[in-house]
Write a protein that holds these residues in place. Sequence first.
Motif, PDB file in Angstrom:
ATOM      1  N   PHE A  11       5.353   7.334  -7.088  1.00 19.96           N
ATOM      2  CA  PHE A  11       5.064   8.530  -6.318  1.00 19.96           C
ATOM      3  C   PHE A  11       3.625   8.615  -5.848  1.00 19.96           C
ATOM      4  O   PHE A  11       3.086   9.696  -5.685  1.00 19.96           O
ATOM      5  CB  PHE A  11       5.428   9.771  -7.118  1.00 19.96           C
ATOM      6  N   GLY A  12       2.981   7.513  -5.603  1.00 23.76           N
ATOM      7  CA  GLY A  12       1.661   7.581  -5.006  1.00 23.76           C
ATOM      8  C   GLY A  12       0.695   6.573  -5.580  1.00 23.76           C
ATOM      9  O   GLY A  12       0.938   5.926  -6.588  1.00 23.76           O
ATOM     10  N   ASP A  13      -0.407   6.473  -4.902  1.00 22.22           N
ATOM     11  CA  ASP A  13      -1.474   5.569  -5.275  1.00 22.22           C
ATOM     12  C   ASP A  13      -2.207   6.128  -6.485  1.00 22.22           C
ATOM     13  O   ASP A  13      -2.525   7.315  -6.522  1.00 22.22           O
ATOM     14  CB  ASP A  13      -2.422   5.428  -4.085  1.00 22.22           C
ATOM     15  N   PRO A  14      -2.512   5.306  -7.484  1.00 22.82           N
ATOM     16  CA  PRO A  14      -3.256   5.833  -8.631  1.00 22.82           C
ATOM     17  C   PRO A  14      -4.680   6.228  -8.260  1.00 22.82           C
ATOM     18  O   PRO A  14      -5.295   7.031  -8.949  1.00 22.82           O
ATOM     19  CB  PRO A  14      -3.233   4.684  -9.636  1.00 22.82           C
ATOM     20  N   ASN A  15      -5.195   5.666  -7.181  1.00 20.39           N
ATOM     21  CA  ASN A  15      -6.524   6.025  -6.684  1.00 20.39           C
ATOM     22  C   ASN A  15      -6.370   6.592  -5.281  1.00 20.39           C
ATOM     23  O   ASN A  15      -6.557   5.890  -4.293  1.00 20.39           O
ATOM     24  CB  ASN A  15      -7.445   4.798  -6.652  1.00 20.39           C
ATOM     25  N   PRO A  16      -6.018   7.876  -5.149  1.00 25.73           N
ATOM     26  CA  PRO A  16      -5.771   8.415  -3.811  1.00 25.73           C
ATOM     27  C   PRO A  16      -7.030   8.420  -2.959  1.00 25.73           C
ATOM     28  O   PRO A  16      -8.140   8.600  -3.451  1.00 25.73           O
ATOM     29  CB  PRO A  16      -5.280   9.836  -4.073  1.00 25.73           C
ATOM     30  N   VAL A  17      -6.820   8.189  -1.665  1.00 22.19           N
ATOM     31  CA  VAL A  17      -7.914   8.153  -0.702  1.00 22.19           C
ATOM     32  C   VAL A  17      -7.751   9.352   0.228  1.00 22.19           C
ATOM     33  O   VAL A  17      -6.646   9.635   0.696  1.00 22.19           O
ATOM     34  CB  VAL A  17      -7.866   6.835   0.113  1.00 22.19           C
ATOM     35  N   GLU A  18      -8.835  10.055   0.478  1.00 22.23           N
ATOM     36  CA  GLU A  18      -8.789  11.192   1.400  1.00 22.23           C
ATOM     37  C   GLU A  18      -8.571  10.665   2.815  1.00 22.23           C
ATOM     38  O   GLU A  18      -9.322   9.836   3.311  1.00 22.23           O
ATOM     39  CB  GLU A  18     -10.099  11.974   1.337  1.00 22.23           C
ATOM     40  N   PRO A  19      -7.514  11.120   3.484  1.00 27.76           N
ATOM     41  CA  PRO A  19      -7.239  10.626   4.839  1.00 27.76           C
ATOM     42  C   PRO A  19      -8.285  11.139   5.825  1.00 27.76           C
ATOM     43  O   PRO A  19      -8.883  12.202   5.619  1.00 27.76           O
ATOM     44  CB  PRO A  19      -5.858  11.185   5.155  1.00 27.76           C
ATOM     45  N   PRO A  20      -8.510  10.394   6.903  1.00 25.95           N
ATOM     46  CA  PRO A  20      -9.455  10.864   7.916  1.00 25.95           C
ATOM     47  C   PRO A  20      -8.928  12.094   8.637  1.00 25.95           C
ATOM     48  O   PRO A  20      -7.746  12.444   8.544  1.00 25.95           O
ATOM     49  CB  PRO A  20      -9.591   9.675   8.864  1.00 25.95           C
ATOM     50  N   ALA A  21      -9.813  12.749   9.351  1.00 25.98           N
ATOM     51  CA  ALA A  21      -9.447  13.991  10.043  1.00 25.98           C
ATOM     52  C   ALA A  21      -8.336  13.766  11.059  1.00 25.98           C
ATOM     53  O   ALA A  21      -7.476  14.638  11.237  1.00 25.98           O
ATOM     54  CB  ALA A  21     -10.680  14.579  10.725  1.00 25.98           C
ATOM     55  N   ALA A  22      -8.321  12.616  11.711  1.00 27.63           N
ATOM     56  CA  ALA A  22      -7.281  12.349  12.706  1.00 27.63           C
ATOM     57  C   ALA A  22      -5.901  12.277  12.051  1.00 27.63           C
ATOM     58  O   ALA A  22      -4.924  12.798  12.602  1.00 27.63           O
ATOM     59  CB  ALA A  22      -7.576  11.042  13.448  1.00 27.63           C
ATOM     60  N   ALA A  23      -5.802  11.669  10.892  1.00 27.88           N
ATOM     61  CA  ALA A  23      -4.509  11.580  10.202  1.00 27.88           C
ATOM     62  C   ALA A  23      -4.071  12.950   9.698  1.00 27.88           C
ATOM     63  O   ALA A  23      -2.882  13.291   9.760  1.00 27.88           O
ATOM     64  CB  ALA A  23      -4.596  10.591   9.041  1.00 27.88           C
ATOM     65  N   TYR A 119      -2.566   6.928  16.167  1.00 28.51           N
ATOM     66  CA  TYR A 119      -2.956   5.597  16.625  1.00 28.51           C
ATOM     67  C   TYR A 119      -4.394   5.570  17.120  1.00 28.51           C
ATOM     68  O   TYR A 119      -4.811   4.604  17.753  1.00 28.51           O
ATOM     69  CB  TYR A 119      -1.988   5.113  17.715  1.00 28.51           C
ATOM     70  N   HIS A 120      -5.164   6.595  16.827  1.00 27.61           N
ATOM     71  CA  HIS A 120      -6.573   6.659  17.198  1.00 27.61           C
ATOM     72  C   HIS A 120      -7.353   5.657  16.339  1.00 27.61           C
ATOM     73  O   HIS A 120      -7.008   5.420  15.183  1.00 27.61           O
ATOM     74  CB  HIS A 120      -7.092   8.085  16.962  1.00 27.61           C
ATOM     75  N   PRO A 121      -8.405   5.048  16.891  1.00 26.31           N
ATOM     76  CA  PRO A 121      -9.169   4.080  16.099  1.00 26.31           C
ATOM     77  C   PRO A 121      -9.754   4.660  14.806  1.00 26.31           C
ATOM     78  O   PRO A 121      -9.925   3.936  13.830  1.00 26.31           O
ATOM     79  CB  PRO A 121     -10.290   3.646  17.048  1.00 26.31           C
ATOM     80  N   ALA A 122     -10.030   5.956  14.773  1.00 29.69           N
ATOM     81  CA  ALA A 122     -10.564   6.553  13.550  1.00 29.69           C
ATOM     82  C   ALA A 122      -9.529   6.569  12.434  1.00 29.69           C
ATOM     83  O   ALA A 122      -9.878   6.507  11.251  1.00 29.69           O
ATOM     84  CB  ALA A 122     -11.040   7.977  13.834  1.00 29.69           C
ATOM     85  N   ALA A 123      -8.258   6.636  12.781  1.00 35.07           N
ATOM     86  CA  ALA A 123      -7.193   6.667  11.776  1.00 35.07           C
ATOM     87  C   ALA A 123      -6.610   5.291  11.515  1.00 35.07           C
ATOM     88  O   ALA A 123      -5.890   5.109  10.539  1.00 35.07           O
ATOM     89  CB  ALA A 123      -6.091   7.610  12.221  1.00 35.07           C
ATOM     90  N   ARG A 124      -6.918   4.319  12.355  1.00 36.39           N
ATOM     91  CA  ARG A 124      -6.324   2.984  12.215  1.00 36.39           C
ATOM     92  C   ARG A 124      -6.668   2.355  10.868  1.00 36.39           C
ATOM     93  O   ARG A 124      -5.828   1.745  10.216  1.00 36.39           O
ATOM     94  CB  ARG A 124      -6.780   2.092  13.359  1.00 36.39           C
ATOM     95  N   GLU A 125      -7.901   2.514  10.423  1.00 36.64           N
ATOM     96  CA  GLU A 125      -8.316   1.926   9.155  1.00 36.64           C
ATOM     97  C   GLU A 125      -7.540   2.530   7.979  1.00 36.64           C
ATOM     98  O   GLU A 125      -7.225   1.844   7.013  1.00 36.64           O
ATOM     99  CB  GLU A 125      -9.814   2.151   8.948  1.00 36.64           C
ATOM    100  N   HIS A 126      -7.214   3.798   8.083  1.00 37.29           N
ATOM    101  CA  HIS A 126      -6.464   4.470   7.020  1.00 37.29           C
ATOM    102  C   HIS A 126      -5.068   3.885   6.877  1.00 37.29           C
ATOM    103  O   HIS A 126      -4.549   3.766   5.759  1.00 37.29           O
ATOM    104  CB  HIS A 126      -6.394   5.970   7.330  1.00 37.29           C
ATOM    105  N   PHE A 127      -4.459   3.497   7.979  1.00 36.90           N
ATOM    106  CA  PHE A 127      -3.103   2.969   7.937  1.00 36.90           C
ATOM    107  C   PHE A 127      -3.058   1.469   7.705  1.00 36.90           C
ATOM    108  O   PHE A 127      -2.051   0.952   7.248  1.00 36.90           O
ATOM    109  CB  PHE A 127      -2.363   3.297   9.236  1.00 36.90           C
ATOM    110  N   GLU A 128      -4.117   0.776   8.025  1.00 38.09           N
ATOM    111  CA  GLU A 128      -4.101  -0.679   7.934  1.00 38.09           C
ATOM    112  C   GLU A 128      -4.908  -1.205   6.754  1.00 38.09           C
ATOM    113  O   GLU A 128      -5.220  -2.384   6.711  1.00 38.09           O
ATOM    114  CB  GLU A 128      -4.642  -1.278   9.234  1.00 38.09           C
ATOM    115  N   ARG A 129      -5.219  -0.362   5.814  1.00 37.74           N
ATOM    116  CA  ARG A 129      -5.989  -0.838   4.659  1.00 37.74           C
ATOM    117  C   ARG A 129      -5.116  -1.712   3.777  1.00 37.74           C
ATOM    118  O   ARG A 129      -3.929  -1.478   3.623  1.00 37.74           O
ATOM    119  CB  ARG A 129      -6.580   0.324   3.875  1.00 37.74           C
ATOM    120  N   GLU A 130      -5.724  -2.702   3.205  1.00 37.76           N
ATOM    121  CA  GLU A 130      -5.008  -3.639   2.346  1.00 37.76           C
ATOM    122  C   GLU A 130      -5.127  -3.164   0.907  1.00 37.76           C
ATOM    123  O   GLU A 130      -6.138  -2.622   0.503  1.00 37.76           O
ATOM    124  CB  GLU A 130      -5.606  -5.043   2.466  1.00 37.76           C
ATOM    125  N   GLU A 131      -4.094  -3.394   0.148  1.00 37.61           N
ATOM    126  CA  GLU A 131      -4.121  -3.077  -1.262  1.00 37.61           C
ATOM    127  C   GLU A 131      -4.892  -4.199  -1.974  1.00 37.61           C
ATOM    128  O   GLU A 131      -4.413  -5.315  -2.093  1.00 37.61           O
ATOM    129  CB  GLU A 131      -2.708  -2.972  -1.834  1.00 37.61           C
TER     130      GLU A 131
END
Length: 136
Positions: A11-23, A119-131
């Motif tokens: 049910f989620g990442d053990p280390n949650p990351v705050e999403p960017p404003a665009a997301a 799909y804004h570049p500011a949110a792209r990193e949030h969706f494409e981060r590698e584990e």
Amino acid sequence: MAIDPANLPIFGDPNPVEPPAAARAACVLLLAESVVTGAQLAWFSVVGGADLTAFLLPLTLLIWFALSARAGRPWARPAAVMAGGVLLLPGLALGVRPGELGGVLLAFALLVAATRLMYHPAAREHFEREEQPENV
């Protein structure tokens, strides 16, 4: 002791990351679209007498996909866009009055704005981060 990546919590990442404003804004816009289309479905059911219970599943899925996209799941972006597009269909098919078409246009504008933000570049990193496993 290192944690095996295959045994991450369900049910989620053990280390949650705050999403960017665009997301976060895209999630709010998708939830607003679900409110607008849900109100339209209720209106068409009450006034038009149409049975639109088949669209309750895409409505529920849109809410789930919006929250999953906020959490950074890359699969949730196209899924939310497709579910939002499916929810526009009853409004396009049954909306004959100007107010009903205005609701469809509002829902479409919310979907387009949310798509652009996801799909804004500011949110792209949030969706494409590698584990990355932590080195312990």
